[in-house]
Design a protein around this motif. Structure first.
Motif, PDB file in Angstrom:
ATOM      1  N   ARG A 206       0.821  -1.200   0.000  1.00  0.00           N
ATOM      2  CA  ARG A 206       0.000   0.000   0.000  1.00  0.00           C
ATOM      3  C   ARG A 206       0.863   1.262   0.000  1.00  0.00           C
ATOM      4  O   ARG A 206       0.421   2.334   0.404  1.00  0.00           O
ATOM      5  N   ALA A 207       2.102   1.114  -0.409  1.00  0.00           N
ATOM      6  CA  ALA A 207       2.991   2.276  -0.490  1.00  0.00           C
ATOM      7  C   ALA A 207       3.186   2.611  -1.969  1.00  0.00           C
ATOM      8  O   ALA A 207       3.605   1.755  -2.760  1.00  0.00           O
ATOM      9  N   TRP A 209       5.276   4.435  -3.902  1.00  0.00           N
ATOM     10  CA  TRP A 209       6.566   4.299  -4.595  1.00  0.00           C
ATOM     11  C   TRP A 209       6.846   2.843  -4.953  1.00  0.00           C
ATOM     12  O   TRP A 209       7.140   2.519  -6.101  1.00  0.00           O
ATOM     13  N   SER A 210       6.766   1.962  -3.978  1.00  0.00           N
ATOM     14  CA  SER A 210       7.069   0.545  -4.222  1.00  0.00           C
ATOM     15  C   SER A 210       6.058  -0.071  -5.175  1.00  0.00           C
ATOM     16  O   SER A 210       6.421  -0.852  -6.059  1.00  0.00           O
ATOM     17  N   VAL A 235      -4.176   4.409  -3.482  1.00  0.00           N
ATOM     18  CA  VAL A 235      -3.324   4.458  -2.288  1.00  0.00           C
ATOM     19  C   VAL A 235      -2.489   5.730  -2.194  1.00  0.00           C
ATOM     20  O   VAL A 235      -1.863   5.969  -1.166  1.00  0.00           O
ATOM     21  N   GLU A 237      -1.709   9.132  -1.227  1.00  0.00           N
ATOM     22  CA  GLU A 237      -2.281  10.068  -0.270  1.00  0.00           C
ATOM     23  C   GLU A 237      -2.006  11.502  -0.726  1.00  0.00           C
ATOM     24  O   GLU A 237      -1.017  11.737  -1.408  1.00  0.00           O
ATOM     25  N   HIS A 239      -0.662  13.979   0.760  1.00  0.00           N
ATOM     26  CA  HIS A 239       0.662  14.511   1.102  1.00  0.00           C
ATOM     27  C   HIS A 239       1.754  13.913   0.226  1.00  0.00           C
ATOM     28  O   HIS A 239       2.838  14.466   0.118  1.00  0.00           O
ATOM     29  N   GLU A 240       1.462  12.784  -0.429  1.00  0.00           N
ATOM     30  CA  GLU A 240       2.493  12.196  -1.291  1.00  0.00           C
ATOM     31  C   GLU A 240       2.677  13.001  -2.570  1.00  0.00           C
ATOM     32  O   GLU A 240       3.663  12.830  -3.269  1.00  0.00           O
TER      33      GLU A 240
END
Lengths: 267, 325
Positions: A206-207, A209-210, A235, A237, A239-240
């Motif tokens: 759920r990240a 970048w990965s 996924v 967010e 702020h990302e």
């Protein structure tokens, strides 16, 4: 200007008129490398990513040639004979074969997975055929280095597969980037195991970048990614969006089926 | 067997000599040792909502003045491995943030730059820390990708001369090192000073920050902590790690939180709790010559006194010379 986000953004915007490669060219150093950011006058291990970016945008052969020459001359410190002897004899805490070397993050340090993988992608893209002499040698050594540093269960982390006899856990993004670099090689057990591990982990990840890098790697191996792309869109967010590199990687991953996968480099 | 033992012993001797030689000559700018240092060892047997009260009472022993200051909490967030005691526990981090806010800090930030895992957000999310920080509205900064500035080092054991360091660290008024007490297969131990490797940005130095290893881990630790001040230490010694740390060791309980206003005293105390001799740990013995106090005679224990463990922490071969006699 930070190198990694700049390269990823330029690749994501490659079909847009605003993708101006000049910002990258202005930052290239006289030896053909790039620093990690604008005021860094030392060579970055992501020079390979910068060269791949130039090649993808299809411009400026002179800059690309300089960068390729820098890559051909640069190697991990373990390749030098005193360190080769040390890693074979008195320092065997990490399982590594120093004859199999790639590219470091910084001059005077060891080879690591991510800079090696990006260097391989860049050299393969720069020299799609007639690879002889030094070019063939460096690509072969780099491929061997990645195979040597893999985690026993498959996949890659930063580059320490086994330490003090203990297998270390792989990481999703490093595994994806290493697999991209090895695409086109015969699918050996390592690649099969790594792809299976990556597919499994991507299904849970759920990240952003990965997950984005997993999609790019699995797509390059022509494995299904539509479900993963749908999840990636949910996924990220708010702020990302402040993290430019992640945003660019997400854009590349979401767009790879339509605009093409810039990291799917021929062997 | 004898050959293997002799070889291991030789390696230990060689390691000890190699680690000690660079510190024979002083290479620091200033002797900043306080006359005396303070350490509080607090009993804590579980990670729970009670930690905030335990920590608050402990912090009051130090009369800290953080009113109006920006506080940076630097935990040890290495990676996410289910079931492994590798990270500073999220409840201790959140408890620390709550306490400093209550003490009047203008701002509390949690910041980290993991040395192996490039996806910091993955570690944050998978460990559950992100959710807790969001609920408490505590900002997090990925130090691996922060804006950076070039800073001259205030000691010269590594011969690095300078490091690029994150602006978030440089602009903080009060830096709290929050290590997880662990053994470490490259440095022997990872405590409050080794924890500061996480402020060295991956955007410049890579993953891992290999230059620090090539220049000498012990030397790099000393130069780094001589330059980036650690104003306070909250060490997670409730569940620690022994053996093949910092990732592949085994959990080991000490059921303690260690607080201090001196990183040298904090690390010396933690080493003693682990059954190790701090004077044999090069970065502790070196910083004890100019930065802080490692001798028990110069440390005031505000709560418990350090006790010798029933069983000392397991160490990987090559570091057995760190054991206290």
């Amino acid at each position: 200007m930070a190198l990694e986000p700049t390269c990823l953004v330029l690749m994501a915007l490659r079909q847009e008129r605003c993708a101006d490669v000049q910002v990258l060219l202005n930052a290239q150093q006289s030896d053909g490398s790039w620093g990690s950011f604008a005021s860094d006058d030392e060579a970055s291990g992501l020079t390979g990513l910068a060269l791949l970016t130039l090649n993808t945008l299809g411009v400026v052969p002179r800059a690309a040639t300089q960068a390729a020459n820098w890559l051909l001359e640069t190697k991990g410190r373990e390749a030098n004979w005193p360190w080769r002897w040390k890693f074979r004899t008195t320092d065997t805490r990490v399982n590594l074969d120093p004859d199999k070397f790639g590219w470091p993050w910084e001059a005077g340090t060891c080879s690591w997975v991510v800079p090696t993988a990006f260097a391989l992608l860049a050299l393969k893209h720069s020299f799609p055929s007639c690879r002889n002499g030094k070019i063939a040698h460096r690509i072969e050594r780099g491929v061997e280095m990645l195979q040597d540093r893999a985690c026993p269960q498959g996949g890659w982390n930063a580059g320490n597969g086994v330490v003090y006899g203990t297998p270390m856990a792989p990481h999703i993004d490093a595994t994806a980037i290493a697999l991209l670099a090895l695409r086109g090689r015969p699918k050996n057990r390592l690649i099969h195991r790594s792809l299976r591990w990556l597919e499994h982990q991507a299904g849970l990840c759920r990240a952003a970048w990965s997950l984005a890098w997993s999609i790019l790697a699995l797509d390059a191996y022509e494995l299904p990614v539509v479900t993963l792309q749908q999840r990636l869109a949910t996924v990220v967010e708010p702020h990302e969006t402040c993290d430019t590199a992640t945003l660019a990687a997400v854009a590349l991953a979401l767009d790879c089926k339509v605009a093409g996968n810039s990291f799917k480099v021929a062997e | 067997m004898i050959r293997i033992a002799a070889h291991a012993g030789s390696l230990g001797f060689a390691a000890r000599a190699a680690n000690s030689l660079p510190f024979l000559l002083p290479r620091y700018d200033q002797d900043r040792r306080p006359a005396r240092s303070r350490v509080a060892i607090l009993p804590a047997t579980e990670y729970s909502g009670m930690l905030s009260d335990v920590l608050s009472e402990g912090l009051k022993l130090f009369d800290l003045n953080v009113a109006g200051k920006s506080v940076l909490l630097k935990p040890n967030l290495v990676d996410y491995i289910p079931g492994a005691a590798i990270n500073t526990h999220l409840l201790l981090i959140v408890a620390a943030a709550e306490c400093f806010r209550r003490f009047g800090a203008k701002q509390v930030i949690v910041a980290e730059g993991p040395g192996h895992q490039r996806d910091t957000r993955l570690v944050l999310r998978a460990t559950g820390l992100e959710q807790h920080l969001n609920e408490q509205r505590i900002p997090f900064v990925d130090l691996n990708r922060d804006d950076v500035a070039k800073v001259p080092l205030r000691a010269d054991y590594s011969r690095l001369k300078h490091l690029w360091l994150p602006r978030t660290v440089l602009e903080a008024d009060f830096i709290v090192s929050m290590p997880k007490v662990k053994t470490h297969h490259w440095s022997g131990v990872t405590l409050s000073m080794k924890n500061m490797f996480g402020v060295v940005p991956g955007v410049k130095y890579g993953w891992p920050k290999n230059l620090l290893h090539w220049r000498g881990i012990q030397q790099s630790i000393v130069d780094l902590v001589a330059t980036v001040p650690i104003h306070f230490i909250i060490a997670d010694a409730i569940v620690c790690m022994e053996g093949n740390g910092p990732l592949a060791g085994t959990a080991r309980r000490l059921d303690r939180i260690v607080l201090s206003d001196d990183p040298v005293a904090a690390d010396a105390t933690c080493a003693r709790l682990m059954g190790l001799a701090p004077e044999r740990i090069p970065h502790i013995s070196a910083t004890a010559t100019f930065m802080g106090n490692s001798s028990r005679d110069l440390i005031d224990y505000l709560a418990e006194a350090p006790h010798v463990p029933d069983r000392r922490f397991d160490l990987v071969p090559g570091f057995h010379y760190l054991y206290a006699d």
